[in-house]
Design a protein around this motif. Structure first.
Motif, short mmCIF file in Angstrom:
data_model
loop_
_atom_site.label_atom_id
_atom_site.label_comp_id
_atom_site.label_asym_id
_atom_site.label_seq_id
_atom_site.Cartn_x
_atom_site.Cartn_y
_atom_site.Cartn_z
N LEU A 190 15.76 52.69 18.68
CA LEU A 190 14.55 52.94 18.92
C LEU A 190 13.78 52.42 17.61
O LEU A 190 14.82 53.36 16.47
N TYR B 26 11.79 53.26 14.85
CA TYR B 26 10.00 53.48 14.75
C TYR B 26 9.35 53.16 13.13
O TYR B 26 9.61 53.27 12.57
N VAL C 185 8.17 52.12 18.30
CA VAL C 185 6.88 52.99 18.03
C VAL C 185 6.38 52.24 16.32
O VAL C 185 6.53 51.96 15.64
N CYS C 186 5.01 52.35 16.95
CA CYS C 186 4.08 51.67 16.00
C CYS C 186 2.43 52.11 16.40
O CYS C 186 2.02 52.66 17.67
N ILE D 113 5.34 51.47 21.85
CA ILE D 113 5.49 52.88 22.27
C ILE D 113 3.91 53.53 21.20
O ILE D 113 4.44 52.48 20.53
N ASP D 114 2.99 53.58 22.15
CA ASP D 114 1.70 54.04 20.78
C ASP D 114 2.49 55.34 19.99
O ASP D 114 1.92 56.30 20.80
N TYR D 115 2.33 55.50 19.05
CA TYR D 115 2.98 56.78 17.89
C TYR D 115 1.48 57.86 18.81
O TYR D 115 1.60 59.11 18.21
N GLU E 172 1.98 59.15 22.35
CA GLU E 172 2.88 59.51 22.70
C GLU E 172 3.83 59.74 21.84
O GLU E 172 4.58 59.21 21.10
N TYR F 111 7.70 60.17 20.38
CA TYR F 111 9.23 59.63 21.03
C TYR F 111 10.24 60.99 20.75
O TYR F 111 11.16 60.19 22.17
#
Length: 306
Positions: A162, A164, A188-189, A206-208, A211, A213
């Motif tokens: 992952l 971030y 994640v961004c 994933i949109d921080y 969501e 993480y």
């Protein structure tokens, strides 16, 4: 020659384009005509002296308590060897190189720089032919940081990784390096950068803002904090037993071997620096203003010689 200097800490306006004397190579040095350099987060922090309170005084003592000791910023560059000292054996005039000016008197916000062919700190190598000068200039700092930390975490084939802060310079390299090692990558961004990180090879994004993480059901071998904005305690919630959390906030000490591996990956077209914006040397203030706004994707490049 033209160079951008700063004689006080502050906003981008402290950066001034001036004429200074062109350096001459010593016996063990090469003179490089710089083609491109970058604006890294390190350049911005040094220019503004924007450091956490706990380390502010030690950093200022190191880099200049009241004013900068080193007046020319710039942490990485690409260029062409224009002259060599009489003891230089590894490079010749006309070689295309990529390097960092670590612990040299000058940074790379200039038209020329002298670099020792051998030194304890900093890296120097031939430019990958698969990259142009703009791309090559952006390779060392972000690329070596990502590679160093992933190796520290014992990156391996088939792992779950992952990243971030995946859309920044270090994050963009972390994605590509992990994919080159045949790992599966969750990035994640922000939502606006989804297409960018997907183009770099991320398997899932994933949109921080939408969501958290740390609430995922997935478990990861490595959680890589590429922006210094998450924590080991949070990452622990999604790490496998024995998994590793690594962050850009920790000390790194990349070596010539890291640059050599990056160059090889670039030649194999497994990694490619992501260039967000290019500015000429004369627009260094605008380039720093752009990075200051916090929305930079990948790398911001300065074209010194066009």
């Amino acid at each position: 020659m033209k160079a951008v200097i700063y004689t006080q800490y502050g906003s981008p306006d402290v950066l001034k384009l001036v004429d200074i004397e062109k350096p001459q190579p010593g016996d063990n040095e090469i003179l490089v005509r710089i083609c491109a350099t970058t604006v890294t987060s390190g350049d911005v922090r040094l220019r503004s002296s924007n450091f956490p309170l706990l380390v502010w005084l030690p950093v200022r003592l190191m880099f200049g308590l009241f004013r900068p000791k080193k007046k020319i910023l710039g942490h990485e560059f690409s260029g062409i060897v224009e002259a060599i000292g009489q003891e230089v054996t590894k490079y010749q005039v006309g070689d295309e190189i990529v390097a960092t000016p670590t612990q040299l008197k000058s940074g790379s916000y200039a038209e020329y720089i002298c670099v020792p062919q051998d030194r304890k700190k900093g890296v120097l190598g031939l430019k990958p032919q698969a990259l142009n000068f703009r791309e090559a200039a952006a390779l060392p700092v972000g690329g070596m940081t990502a590679l160093f930390l992933l190796k520290k975490a014992k990156l391996g084939k088939g792992q779950q990784v992952l990243v971030y802060g995946a859309s920044g310079s270090v994050g963009s390299y972390a994605i590509q390096i992990a994919k080159a090692y045949e790992a599966t990558v969750v990035a994640v961004c922000s939502g606006s950068n989804f297409e960018m990180v997907k183009s770099l090879g991320a398997d899932r994004v994933i949109d921080y803002r939408q969501e958290d993480y740390s609430l995922l059901d997935d478990r990861f071998d490595i959680v890589f904090d590429a922006v210094g904005k998450t924590s080991g305690s949070k990452a622990k919630k999604v790490l496998k037993p024995g998994g590793s959390f690594v962050s850009v906030t920790s000390l790194t000490s990349p070596t010539q071997e890291h640059l050599s591996e990056l160059n090889e990956l670039a030649e194999q077209q497994k990694i490619k620096p992501y260039i967000d914006q290019c500015f000429p040397l004369s627009e260094m203030v605008a380039a720093h203003e752009y990075v200051d706004n916090g929305r930079k994707k990948g790398n911001v490049v300065i074209e010194v010689v066009t």
